[in-house]
Write a protein that holds these residues in place. Structure first.
Motif, short mmCIF file in Angstrom:
data_model
loop_
_atom_site.label_atom_id
_atom_site.label_comp_id
_atom_site.label_asym_id
_atom_site.label_seq_id
_atom_site.Cartn_x
_atom_site.Cartn_y
_atom_site.Cartn_z
N PHE A 184 0.86 -1.18 0.00
CA PHE A 184 0.00 0.00 0.00
C PHE A 184 0.90 1.23 0.00
N GLU A 185 0.32 2.39 -0.28
CA GLU A 185 1.06 3.64 -0.27
C GLU A 185 0.45 4.59 0.74
N TRP A 186 1.21 5.60 1.13
CA TRP A 186 0.72 6.53 2.13
C TRP A 186 1.41 7.88 1.99
N ARG A 230 -5.43 -1.12 -4.29
CA ARG A 230 -4.71 -1.12 -3.02
C ARG A 230 -4.98 0.18 -2.27
N PRO A 231 -4.97 0.15 -0.93
CA PRO A 231 -5.29 1.36 -0.17
C PRO A 231 -4.19 2.41 -0.22
N TRP A 232 -4.64 3.65 -0.16
CA TRP A 232 -3.74 4.80 0.00
C TRP A 232 -4.18 5.55 1.25
N MET A 233 -3.25 5.72 2.21
CA MET A 233 -3.57 6.25 3.53
C MET A 233 -3.04 7.68 3.68
N ALA A 235 -11.81 5.79 -4.53
CA ALA A 235 -12.36 4.63 -3.82
C ALA A 235 -11.32 3.91 -2.98
N ASN A 236 -10.05 4.12 -3.26
CA ASN A 236 -9.01 3.47 -2.44
C ASN A 236 -8.38 4.41 -1.42
N SER A 237 -8.93 5.62 -1.27
CA SER A 237 -8.42 6.58 -0.29
C SER A 237 -8.92 6.19 1.10
N VAL A 238 -8.00 6.07 2.04
CA VAL A 238 -8.34 5.76 3.42
C VAL A 238 -7.87 6.94 4.27
N LEU A 239 -8.82 7.67 4.81
CA LEU A 239 -8.56 8.94 5.50
C LEU A 239 -8.52 8.68 7.00
N VAL A 240 -7.43 9.04 7.63
CA VAL A 240 -7.26 8.75 9.05
C VAL A 240 -7.70 9.94 9.90
N HIS A 241 -8.58 9.69 10.83
CA HIS A 241 -9.13 10.61 11.84
C HIS A 241 -10.43 11.26 11.36
N GLY A 242 -10.38 12.20 10.43
CA GLY A 242 -11.60 12.77 9.86
C GLY A 242 -12.47 13.54 10.83
N VAL A 243 -11.90 14.05 11.92
CA VAL A 243 -12.69 14.74 12.94
C VAL A 243 -13.38 15.98 12.37
#
Length: 406
Positions: free
Chosen positions: A146-148, A172-175, A201-209
């Motif tokens: 995966f990539e980030w 594959r996910p991208w973080m 569709a493969n973007s995974v966003l961390v926290h998102g508050v």
């Protein structure tokens, strides 16, 4: 471990979590993976008074900083960038200097052990890859391929956003850390990510508050997902997102972050989220098992069906709602954590299981309770990093019921 000592097939007489309820019978493990329970020649272990769950998946961690002392003042911050700025002076603290001076391989291994002790068997490490992560006896499995990027703004750390996103295959996910705050800076980040062409569709966003209700609908419509880290969010920002809409849409994951800002471990996150944010116990467990499997592209994890890795969490059957009971446990109450079909840490009466696979063990105490741990995870420097874990005499206990191959 001598591979010749390892039984090919193991049958656990137990109840297990099927995803919708408890099934009972023989749960089969063949060469480290779950298998159809149709074996006549196997090592049999009687766990009829126990329940088996899939090992948990931690969708967001920084494994190497779990022993770094956290910043004790300044919260709540308007966004993570303000926290990063405040932390700069903290780097001069002797305890922080000492923590960061430890070898990277040891620090990474400690973060992995912290996860394993609490039933997490697979982790997403949101940082540069290190060769020690490829060690065959690394305590947990890791998301790979995966990539980030680190974040849209803030420190010049990690791969550039657009280049990293462009290098990620669509399957594959991208973080990326995103909208980690409550102010206008955080609230503007989803629109900026979309403008850059990096919301997919493969973007995974961390926290998102900082995501608004409209932003959340935008995430769902694009097929992206959010990793929810409520403990870290509360500690740094004094607030977290409402997880219900993303969970309902199947676009939510759960992460612990590191102890630098988050709770002790993923099990603690689950326990503290229970009855607090409008999600049922089963929904919470799904975030760390089935939903993580689907969103992160981990088909061999987070389930107990044939072909999956035999990564298991074994607890006593206390009656009532099995998932609620699981989420109410502390880590020392877990009877055994299993990776690839063999125990890694377990109560002393599971000694035969270790012995059947030729695994040397070390007696330890975990939060005051006696345990046995795989000797490969019991290096003195590693044990010393983990609060609540110490080498020590383990009281003898009768073995659970075992039947040999027949």
């Amino acid at each position: 471990m001598d591979p010749r000592a390892r039984p090919d097939t193991l049958l656990l007489a137990a109840g297990w979590w099927s995803g919708s309820g408890v099934a009972r019978g023989a749960l089969a493990i063949h060469r480290g993976k779950m298998a159809p329970a149709a074996w006549t020649t196997a090592l049999r272990i009687d766990l009829r008074d126990h329940l088996v769950f899939p090992g948990l998946i931690n969708a967001h961690e920084h494994l190497h900083i779990n022993a770094v002392p956290p910043l004790r003042s300044g919260a709540p911050f308007p966004n993570s960038y303000a926290w990063i700025d405040a932390f700069q002076a903290h780097f001069a603290e002797p305890s922080v200097i000492a923590a960061l001076a430890r070898p990277m391989a040891l620090r990474l291994r400690h973060g992995a052990l912290k996860n394993l002790l609490a039933g997490t068997t697979c982790v997403v490490h949101h940082d540069p890859w290190h060769t020690s992560l490829d060690d065959p006896d690394f305590p947990v499995a890791l998301l790979r391929d995966f990539e980030w990027s680190y974040a849209l703004a803030g420190p010049n750390y990690g791969p550039p956003v657009c280049a990293s996103f462009a290098a990620t295959p669509p399957d594959r996910p991208w973080m990326i850390h995103l909208a980690e705050g409550t102010d206008a800076v955080a609230r503007a980040e989803l629109a900026e990510l979309d403008r850059l062409g990096c919301l997919a569709a493969n973007s995974v966003l961390v926290h998102g508050v900082g995501l608004s209700a409209r932003d959340i609908e935008r995430v769902i419509a694009g097929g992206a997902a959010v990793v929810w880290c409520p403990g870290s969010n509360r500690a740094l920002l004094g607030h977290t997102l409402d997880p219900r809409r993303l969970c309902e849409a199947g676009r939510l994951l759960l992460g612990s972050d590191s102890r630098l800002s988050g709770e002790r471990d993923l099990l603690e996150e689950l326990r503290l989220a229970l009855d607090r944010y409008g999600l049922t116990p089963a929904q919470l467990l799904d975030l760390a098992t089935r939903d993580a499997t689907r969103i992160l592209g981990l088909p061999g994890r987070g389930r107990l069906s044939p072909g999956a890795y035999a990564d298991l969490l074994i607890v006593e059957d206390r009656g009532g709602d099995p998932v609620r009971n699981l989420l109410g446990l502390t880590r020392s109450e877990i009877r055994a954590v299993v990776r690839d079909g063999v125990p890694r840490i377990a109560d002393p009466d599971f000694a035969y299981w270790f012995a059947a696979f030729g695994i040397d063990t070390v007696p330890v105490t975990l939060d005051g309770r006696p345990k046995l741990i795989d000797r490969r995870l019991a290096d003195g420097a590693l044990l010393a990093l983990e609060p609540g874990l110490a080498a020590g005499a383990t009281a003898s206990a009768p073995c659970f019921a075992v039947a040999g191959a027949r």
